[in-house]
Write a protein that holds these residues in place. Structure first.
Motif, PDB file in Angstrom:
ATOM      1  N   HIS A  34       0.800  -1.229   0.000  1.00  0.00           N
ATOM      2  CA  HIS A  34       0.000   0.000   0.000  1.00  0.00           C
ATOM      3  C   HIS A  34       0.833   1.279   0.000  1.00  0.00           C
ATOM      4  O   HIS A  34       0.319   2.342  -0.376  1.00  0.00           O
ATOM      5  CB  HIS A  34      -0.936   0.003   1.210  1.00  0.00           C
ATOM      6  N   VAL A  35       2.088   1.195   0.429  1.00  0.00           N
ATOM      7  CA  VAL A  35       2.931   2.402   0.462  1.00  0.00           C
ATOM      8  C   VAL A  35       3.986   2.358  -0.633  1.00  0.00           C
ATOM      9  O   VAL A  35       4.111   3.304  -1.418  1.00  0.00           O
ATOM     10  CB  VAL A  35       3.610   2.558   1.845  1.00  0.00           C
TER      11      VAL A  35
ATOM     12  N   PHE B 186      10.972   7.102   3.554  1.00  0.00           N
ATOM     13  CA  PHE B 186      11.337   6.819   2.163  1.00  0.00           C
ATOM     14  C   PHE B 186      10.731   5.541   1.592  1.00  0.00           C
ATOM     15  O   PHE B 186      11.145   5.093   0.516  1.00  0.00           O
ATOM     16  CB  PHE B 186      12.866   6.738   2.042  1.00  0.00           C
ATOM     17  N   SER B 187       9.741   4.968   2.231  1.00  0.00           N
ATOM     18  CA  SER B 187       9.173   3.712   1.751  1.00  0.00           C
ATOM     19  C   SER B 187       8.400   3.856   0.439  1.00  0.00           C
ATOM     20  O   SER B 187       8.135   2.857  -0.241  1.00  0.00           O
ATOM     21  CB  SER B 187       8.247   3.098   2.817  1.00  0.00           C
ATOM     22  N   GLU B 188       8.031   5.062   0.081  1.00  0.00           N
ATOM     23  CA  GLU B 188       7.302   5.256  -1.177  1.00  0.00           C
ATOM     24  C   GLU B 188       8.195   5.031  -2.392  1.00  0.00           C
ATOM     25  O   GLU B 188       7.700   4.812  -3.497  1.00  0.00           O
ATOM     26  CB  GLU B 188       6.699   6.664  -1.223  1.00  0.00           C
TER      27      GLU B 188
ATOM     28  N   LEU C  56      16.201  -1.705  -0.575  1.00  0.00           N
ATOM     29  CA  LEU C  56      17.450  -1.577   0.172  1.00  0.00           C
ATOM     30  C   LEU C  56      17.201  -1.603   1.678  1.00  0.00           C
ATOM     31  O   LEU C  56      17.903  -2.280   2.432  1.00  0.00           O
ATOM     32  CB  LEU C  56      18.153  -0.280  -0.230  1.00  0.00           C
ATOM     33  N   LEU C  57      16.167  -0.887   2.126  1.00  0.00           N
ATOM     34  CA  LEU C  57      15.865  -0.832   3.556  1.00  0.00           C
ATOM     35  C   LEU C  57      15.347  -2.171   4.078  1.00  0.00           C
ATOM     36  O   LEU C  57      15.596  -2.525   5.235  1.00  0.00           O
ATOM     37  CB  LEU C  57      14.847   0.275   3.836  1.00  0.00           C
ATOM     38  N   THR C  58      14.653  -2.919   3.241  1.00  0.00           N
ATOM     39  CA  THR C  58      14.199  -4.249   3.638  1.00  0.00           C
ATOM     40  C   THR C  58      15.394  -5.156   3.916  1.00  0.00           C
ATOM     41  O   THR C  58      15.413  -5.909   4.896  1.00  0.00           O
ATOM     42  CB  THR C  58      13.311  -4.873   2.548  1.00  0.00           C
TER      43      THR C  58
ATOM     44  N   SER D 268      -1.293   5.665   8.175  1.00  0.00           N
ATOM     45  CA  SER D 268      -0.665   4.900   7.108  1.00  0.00           C
ATOM     46  C   SER D 268       0.159   3.740   7.671  1.00  0.00           C
ATOM     47  O   SER D 268       0.557   3.734   8.833  1.00  0.00           O
ATOM     48  CB  SER D 268       0.225   5.826   6.274  1.00  0.00           C
ATOM     49  N   PHE D 269       0.479   2.781   6.790  1.00  0.00           N
ATOM     50  CA  PHE D 269       1.269   1.626   7.181  1.00  0.00           C
ATOM     51  C   PHE D 269       2.750   1.956   7.390  1.00  0.00           C
ATOM     52  O   PHE D 269       3.530   1.056   7.719  1.00  0.00           O
ATOM     53  CB  PHE D 269       1.127   0.512   6.129  1.00  0.00           C
TER      54      PHE D 269
END
Length: 384
Positions: A228-229, A285-287, A294-296, A353-354
């Motif tokens: 969703h994001v 910055f997840s959008e 990279l963050l995952t 938001s998530f």
């Protein structure tokens, strides 16, 4: 990795697979045994409760016996109840078998942690512990996605059957490759419990329960965050979980190296601080899909990098109570899992938001850093 440590890693592979595979198969299980998904979710809680209950009890009952035999018995129990899960005729039987299969989880890692340090080359105790937890990381990287796929396309019961097979292989590996060692307990269980009457012990467990809860606040809601994001489709989430699993493999190795090279408590403070920063970046910055990938990976790496340092801090702090301390660490991890998921979900109840679970997670991790700093100020001399 030596054959001795590989046998411990196989146990981690089996345990990690059964702990996490149920999450991806909940809809299949719920439909087959005719319960709602929320009711089926109690199967996850039952396993976690088994971990918390089983860790101190099984360690208390087994510490005077040879550790190889203890680990084999734990894995026999684990294998039997996973096989029962595969054959369970109804929900209640499955619920009980999940609880009992969770009982040996923390105890196995508790005994295994101390055994790994005994088998380690001098100066590489944390890396030996990391070798044992390699099985857990490989479970998240490869086995959980694979077994989930098999369970979804064939039948969910195959998933627990595969876990039971891994358990049988582990039993033979432990018997063949793990050397005979003297019993681990040098004092009575009552004397061993004295450490857990101190503020120092509960301070350490609070670091795990609260600080690591930050990670689970993010991880519990990673799928809706990515969909969703970040804008990934549902089919891509499985691949993103593999990215997180790859991060866990790398982080596990890095954390073991860091804890051996430096003071493990300083390594823990550094890694928890990096977790705070990473979760804040997730919030902002997840959008961006590239940054989200990279963050995952980074958050997955930080998830497992902390395991070896915190275990080393416990082993150095809990003199004569090392095995029970390592078992309690596993219980605290399960508390952090529940706490993180609960607290991380609060913003969602208010329609936010998530991305908000990650900022809540950053707050929990920051509190963990503060607790580490206080612990360092009070007990730093004890860790030298």
């Amino acid at each position: 990795m030596t054959k001795q440590l590989f046998s411990l890693a196989l146990g981690g592979l089996a345990i990690g697979t059964t702990e996490f595979v149920i999450m991806g198969l909940l809809p299949d299980v719920a439909k087959d045994i005719e319960v709602s998904i929320p009711i089926a979710g109690h199967l996850i809680s039952a396993y976690a409760l088994g971990v918390v209950v089983g860790s101190p009890i099984l360690v208390a009952l087994s510490a005077k016996f040879a550790p190889r035999n203890v680990l084999i018995v734990f894995m026999i129990l684990f294998t039997f109840f996973n096989a029962l899960s595969a054959l369970a005729p109804d929900y209640n039987t499955l619920l009980l078998s999940r609880f009992f299969s969770g009982l040996p989880h923390g105890a196995f890692f508790g005994v295994g942690t101390v055994v790994a340090t005994r088998l380690a080359v001098e100066g590489k105790s944390a890396q030996a512990i990391a070798s044992m937890f390699t099985g857990l990381t490989v479970a998240n990287l490869a086995m959980v996605p694979l077994v989930t796929f098999i369970g979804h396309h064939l039948h969910w019961r195959f998933a627990f059957g595969i876990v039971a097979i891994i358990g049988i292989i582990t039993i033979f590996a432990l018997y063949k490759w793990l050397p005979e060692l003297k019993p681990l307990r040098t004092i009575t269980f009552k004397e061993e419990l004295e450490f857990f009457k101190t503020l120092k012990a509960w301070h350490l467990l609070m670091i795990v329960s609260i600080g690591f809860g930050g990670l689970f606040a993010w991880f519990s809601y990673i799928a809706p965050l990515l969909i969703h994001v970040s804008g990934f489709d549902e089919a891509s989430v499985s691949y993103m979980m593999i990215v997180a699993g790859a991060g866990m493999v790398v982080g596990n190795i890095f954390g073991g190296y860091l804890a051996d090279k430096y003071n493990p408590l300083k390594a823990l403070i550094f890694l928890l601080s990096m977790m705070v920063l990473s979760l804040v970046l997730v919030f902002f910055f997840s959008e961006n899909k590239t940054i989200a990938i990279l963050l995952t990976f980074i958050c997955g790496a930080l998830a497992m990098s902390i395991s070896s340092p915190i275990n080393m801090v416990m082993l150095k702090s809990a003199k004569n109570s090392e095995m029970l301390g390592a078992a309690f660490i596993q219980s605290a991890f399960n508390v952090s899992n529940s706490l993180g998921a609960f607290v991380g979900g609060i913003p969602l109840l208010f329609g936010l938001s998530f991305v908000y679970p990650s900022i809540v997670g950053a707050g929990l991790a920051l509190l963990g850093v503060v607790l580490c700093l206080v612990f360092f100020k009070r007990y730093e001399k004890d860790l030298r």
